[in-house]
Design a protein around this motif. Structure first.
Motif, PDB file in Angstrom:
ATOM      1  N   SER A 167       0.850  -1.185   0.000  1.00  0.00           N
ATOM      2  CA  SER A 167       0.000   0.000   0.000  1.00  0.00           C
ATOM      3  C   SER A 167       0.888   1.239   0.000  1.00  0.00           C
ATOM      4  O   SER A 167       2.070   1.177  -0.324  1.00  0.00           O
ATOM      5  CB  SER A 167      -0.934  -0.033   1.219  1.00  0.00           C
ATOM      6  OG  SER A 167      -1.793   1.088   1.232  1.00  0.00           O
ATOM      7  N   ASN A 168       0.321   2.379   0.373  1.00  0.00           N
ATOM      8  CA  ASN A 168       1.103   3.592   0.581  1.00  0.00           C
ATOM      9  C   ASN A 168       0.380   4.461   1.595  1.00  0.00           C
ATOM     10  O   ASN A 168      -0.796   4.208   1.927  1.00  0.00           O
ATOM     11  CB  ASN A 168       1.363   4.342  -0.728  1.00  0.00           C
ATOM     12  CG  ASN A 168       0.090   4.813  -1.405  1.00  0.00           C
ATOM     13  OD1 ASN A 168      -0.667   5.605  -0.846  1.00  0.00           O
ATOM     14  ND2 ASN A 168      -0.151   4.336  -2.618  1.00  0.00           N
ATOM     15  N   ALA A 169       1.047   5.480   2.092  1.00  0.00           N
ATOM     16  CA  ALA A 169       0.482   6.292   3.167  1.00  0.00           C
ATOM     17  C   ALA A 169      -0.790   7.015   2.730  1.00  0.00           C
ATOM     18  O   ALA A 169      -1.723   7.190   3.524  1.00  0.00           O
ATOM     19  CB  ALA A 169       1.518   7.300   3.659  1.00  0.00           C
ATOM     20  N   GLY A 170      -0.865   7.432   1.457  1.00  0.00           N
ATOM     21  CA  GLY A 170      -2.067   8.099   0.974  1.00  0.00           C
ATOM     22  C   GLY A 170      -3.273   7.177   1.004  1.00  0.00           C
ATOM     23  O   GLY A 170      -4.366   7.563   1.448  1.00  0.00           O
ATOM     24  N   VAL A 171      -3.092   5.946   0.543  1.00  0.00           N
ATOM     25  CA  VAL A 171      -4.183   4.961   0.554  1.00  0.00           C
ATOM     26  C   VAL A 171      -4.603   4.658   1.977  1.00  0.00           C
ATOM     27  O   VAL A 171      -5.808   4.569   2.282  1.00  0.00           O
ATOM     28  CB  VAL A 171      -3.746   3.674  -0.171  1.00  0.00           C
ATOM     29  CG1 VAL A 171      -4.741   2.544   0.105  1.00  0.00           C
ATOM     30  CG2 VAL A 171      -3.619   3.909  -1.662  1.00  0.00           C
ATOM     31  N   GLU A 172      -3.629   4.497   2.883  1.00  0.00           N
ATOM     32  CA  GLU A 172      -3.965   4.156   4.263  1.00  0.00           C
ATOM     33  C   GLU A 172      -4.717   5.282   4.957  1.00  0.00           C
ATOM     34  O   GLU A 172      -5.611   5.035   5.780  1.00  0.00           O
ATOM     35  CB  GLU A 172      -2.694   3.802   5.034  1.00  0.00           C
ATOM     36  CG  GLU A 172      -2.030   2.517   4.571  1.00  0.00           C
ATOM     37  CD  GLU A 172      -3.000   1.352   4.521  1.00  0.00           C
ATOM     38  OE1 GLU A 172      -3.654   1.080   5.550  1.00  0.00           O
ATOM     39  OE2 GLU A 172      -3.126   0.722   3.451  1.00  0.00           O
ATOM     40  N   ALA A 173      -4.374   6.533   4.637  1.00  0.00           N
ATOM     41  CA  ALA A 173      -5.124   7.659   5.197  1.00  0.00           C
ATOM     42  C   ALA A 173      -6.571   7.626   4.704  1.00  0.00           C
ATOM     43  O   ALA A 173      -7.516   7.861   5.478  1.00  0.00           O
ATOM     44  CB  ALA A 173      -4.455   8.977   4.807  1.00  0.00           C
ATOM     45  N   MET A 174      -6.766   7.304   3.427  1.00  0.00           N
ATOM     46  CA  MET A 174      -8.115   7.193   2.881  1.00  0.00           C
ATOM     47  C   MET A 174      -8.864   6.012   3.500  1.00  0.00           C
ATOM     48  O   MET A 174     -10.065   6.097   3.777  1.00  0.00           O
ATOM     49  CB  MET A 174      -8.050   7.017   1.366  1.00  0.00           C
ATOM     50  CG  MET A 174      -7.588   8.251   0.606  1.00  0.00           C
ATOM     51  SD  MET A 174      -8.654   9.679   0.855  1.00  0.00           S
ATOM     52  CE  MET A 174     -10.224   9.057   0.281  1.00  0.00           C
ATOM     53  N   ARG A 175      -8.143   4.936   3.748  1.00  0.00           N
ATOM     54  CA  ARG A 175      -8.778   3.769   4.369  1.00  0.00           C
ATOM     55  C   ARG A 175      -9.307   4.125   5.753  1.00  0.00           C
ATOM     56  O   ARG A 175     -10.443   3.808   6.111  1.00  0.00           O
ATOM     57  CB  ARG A 175      -7.784   2.613   4.458  1.00  0.00           C
ATOM     58  CG  ARG A 175      -8.458   1.280   4.815  1.00  0.00           C
ATOM     59  CD  ARG A 175      -7.460   0.243   5.328  1.00  0.00           C
ATOM     60  NE  ARG A 175      -6.351   0.009   4.446  1.00  0.00           N
ATOM     61  CZ  ARG A 175      -6.177  -1.100   3.683  1.00  0.00           C
ATOM     62  NH1 ARG A 175      -7.072  -2.055   3.716  1.00  0.00           N
ATOM     63  NH2 ARG A 175      -5.109  -1.237   2.926  1.00  0.00           N
ATOM     64  N   ASP A 176      -8.474   4.811   6.548  1.00  0.00           N
ATOM     65  CA  ASP A 176      -8.912   5.204   7.888  1.00  0.00           C
ATOM     66  C   ASP A 176     -10.087   6.166   7.821  1.00  0.00           C
ATOM     67  O   ASP A 176     -11.019   6.098   8.645  1.00  0.00           O
ATOM     68  CB  ASP A 176      -7.746   5.865   8.644  1.00  0.00           C
ATOM     69  CG  ASP A 176      -6.749   4.851   9.173  1.00  0.00           C
ATOM     70  OD1 ASP A 176      -6.987   3.640   9.000  1.00  0.00           O
ATOM     71  OD2 ASP A 176      -5.729   5.262   9.755  1.00  0.00           O
ATOM     72  N   ALA A 177     -10.065   7.084   6.857  1.00  0.00           N
ATOM     73  CA  ALA A 177     -11.155   8.050   6.717  1.00  0.00           C
ATOM     74  C   ALA A 177     -12.464   7.362   6.343  1.00  0.00           C
ATOM     75  O   ALA A 177     -13.525   7.673   6.901  1.00  0.00           O
ATOM     76  CB  ALA A 177     -10.779   9.093   5.664  1.00  0.00           C
ATOM     77  N   VAL A 178     -12.416   6.423   5.412  1.00  0.00           N
ATOM     78  CA  VAL A 178     -13.627   5.733   4.974  1.00  0.00           C
ATOM     79  C   VAL A 178     -14.148   4.813   6.075  1.00  0.00           C
ATOM     80  O   VAL A 178     -15.367   4.690   6.279  1.00  0.00           O
ATOM     81  CB  VAL A 178     -13.362   4.960   3.670  1.00  0.00           C
ATOM     82  CG1 VAL A 178     -14.563   4.102   3.289  1.00  0.00           C
ATOM     83  CG2 VAL A 178     -13.039   5.929   2.539  1.00  0.00           C
TER      84      VAL A 178
END
Length: 424
Positions: free
Chosen positions: A242-253
């Protein structure tokens, strides 16, 4: 000699190696016969497994090592068929066969060899394309189990391009699939949703304990950029596919919907049209005539109302245009495109266009779905395709105010939508 030639060639077709056992090198003939029986047994076992343990067959078909073995076996069998066929023609002594039959015998042997060679070559190419695509798209980690009987997958449509700085999610949605039935529900999330909350376990909870509040227009889509600019928040992301951008979106969703997301799929929208073209286009029932253009600019075209078969460029315009329309209108169209693409992934369609599909997919898709679990998810997806897909849109028409959302109400809406099939 003419009759003898026909018998030898036909026997070589029906049971490669038998011609050598009868009239030539018996050692070579036995190798051919044993190899043929092994191939028949492998084909029979594969058929039986496909009928009784389909997931196992899919797992083998998506395993990188198994695909390499398949390539080696196909090359071996083609070389063996070539040697046996040439040797059979030698044994047939064509110079002593009648003039007319001589060419017919040779033509039959050559035709069968070409068919077998073409089939073997296609198999080698498909196996290689599959292996390359799997390596490029999917991660190598461990599979996550279902949560509350469901697999929840984050879908991000990225809008990276030559005229843009970096990537931002232009489309945000979740596909939730019921493990027992394959029934899927798609949840659409506005990219301009604000003040999204984070759980206490999220790295984003400390900087934003009261939800994402950056001062002005703190849209959920901006969190991809925020995560990318703060990779230290997710130090293990790259190692996990993954990457940090995707993980931030995952936490937000996850905070927005109140569910856990096991996996993500990131699609580069600029290359999405290539995938649609590779699939042969998609068919969508357009509710009303749709102008193509950018707000404030000229209309550059229209998409007529009614059932339309779209190529990749047209489908991308259909999914993204906002000419005199809202983001919420576009969300509905994006969901229609996603469902149409899913419908195009029929085995017959994919196999006939496999190289183009694999090439386009490896260029536009990234995911942390583990390679080891692909067989299971291919089987689950086949069930999903056979059922209607439910949709839930977090839009004002459903009571969602994007500037100040009621996240408790959103959690309740999602929970009801994802209730087990037996409870609905």
């Amino acid at each position: 000699m003419t009759t003898r030639a026909w018998w030898l060639v036909v026997l070589n077709i029906l049971l490669p190696g038998s011609a050598q056992v009868l009239a030539g090198n018996r050692k070579l003939g036995r190798v051919g016969i044993v190899a043929t029986f092994v191939l028949w047994i492998l084909a029979l076992v594969t058929l039986v497994l496909f009928l009784v343990a389909r997931t196992l067959v899919y797992s083998i078909a998506t395993n990188i090592v198994a695909l390499t073995v398949v390539q080696v076996l196909l090359v071996f069998y083609f070389v063996l068929w070539l040697v046996l066929t040439v040797d059979t023609l030698r044994l047939a002594r064509l110079v002593r066969v009648g003039p007319t039959a001589r060419w017919l015998v040779a033509a039959l042997a050559a035709l069968v060899l070409v068919v077998l060679g073409s089939t073997a070559n296609y198999g080698v190419v498909v196996a290689g394309s599959t292996r390359d695509a799997i390596s490029a798209i999917f991660a190598g980690g461990q599979a996550a189990g279902a949560i509350d009987g469901r697999y929840n997958i984050l879908l991000l449509g990225g809008d990276a391009g030559a005229d843009r700085l970096g990537l931002r999610p232009d489309s945000i949605s979740v596909v939730s699939v019921e493990e027992s039935t394959g029934k899927a529900t798609m949840i659409g999330i506005p990219r301009n949703l604000e003040r999204v909350p984070f759980s206490e376990g999220s790295p984003l909870y400390e900087p934003f304990p009261d939800g994402y509040d950056c001062g002005d227009q703190c849209l959920i889509s901006y969190l991809y950029t925020y995560g990318s600019e703060h990779p230290d928040l997710y130090p293990d992301a790259e190692a996990e596919g993954s990457n940090a951008g995707v993980e931030a979106m995952r936490d937000a969703v996850e905070g927005t919907l109140g569910i856990t997301l096991q996996y993500y799929v990131l699609i580069d929208m600029q290359g999405f049209s290539d995938l649609i073209d590779a699939l042969g286009g998609i068919t969508i029932d357009v509710a009303e005539e749709l102008p193509i253009g950018i707000n404030g600019g000229p209309v550059v075209g229209t998409i007529e109302a009614g059932e339309q078969h779209m190529d990749g460029t047209t489908a991308l315009w259909y999914a993204r245009t906002r000419y005199n329309m809202t983001d919420y209108d576009r969300m509905v169209r994006q969901r229609a495109v996603q469902e149409a693409v899913l419908a195009q992934f029929e085995p017959s369609n994919v196999l006939t266009k496999f190289q183009a599909v694999a090439k386009a997919g490896s260029q536009v898709v990234k995911s942390d779905l583990p390679q080891a679990a692909l067989g299971y998810f291919v089987d689950l997806a086949s069930k999903t395709r056979a059922l209607p897909i439910a949709s839930v849109e977090l839009i004002p028409a459903n009571g969602v105010v994007v500037e100040r959302p009621d996240f408790d109400a959103i959690h309740d809406l999602v929970a009801k939508s994802l209730a087990p099939t037996a409870e609905k």
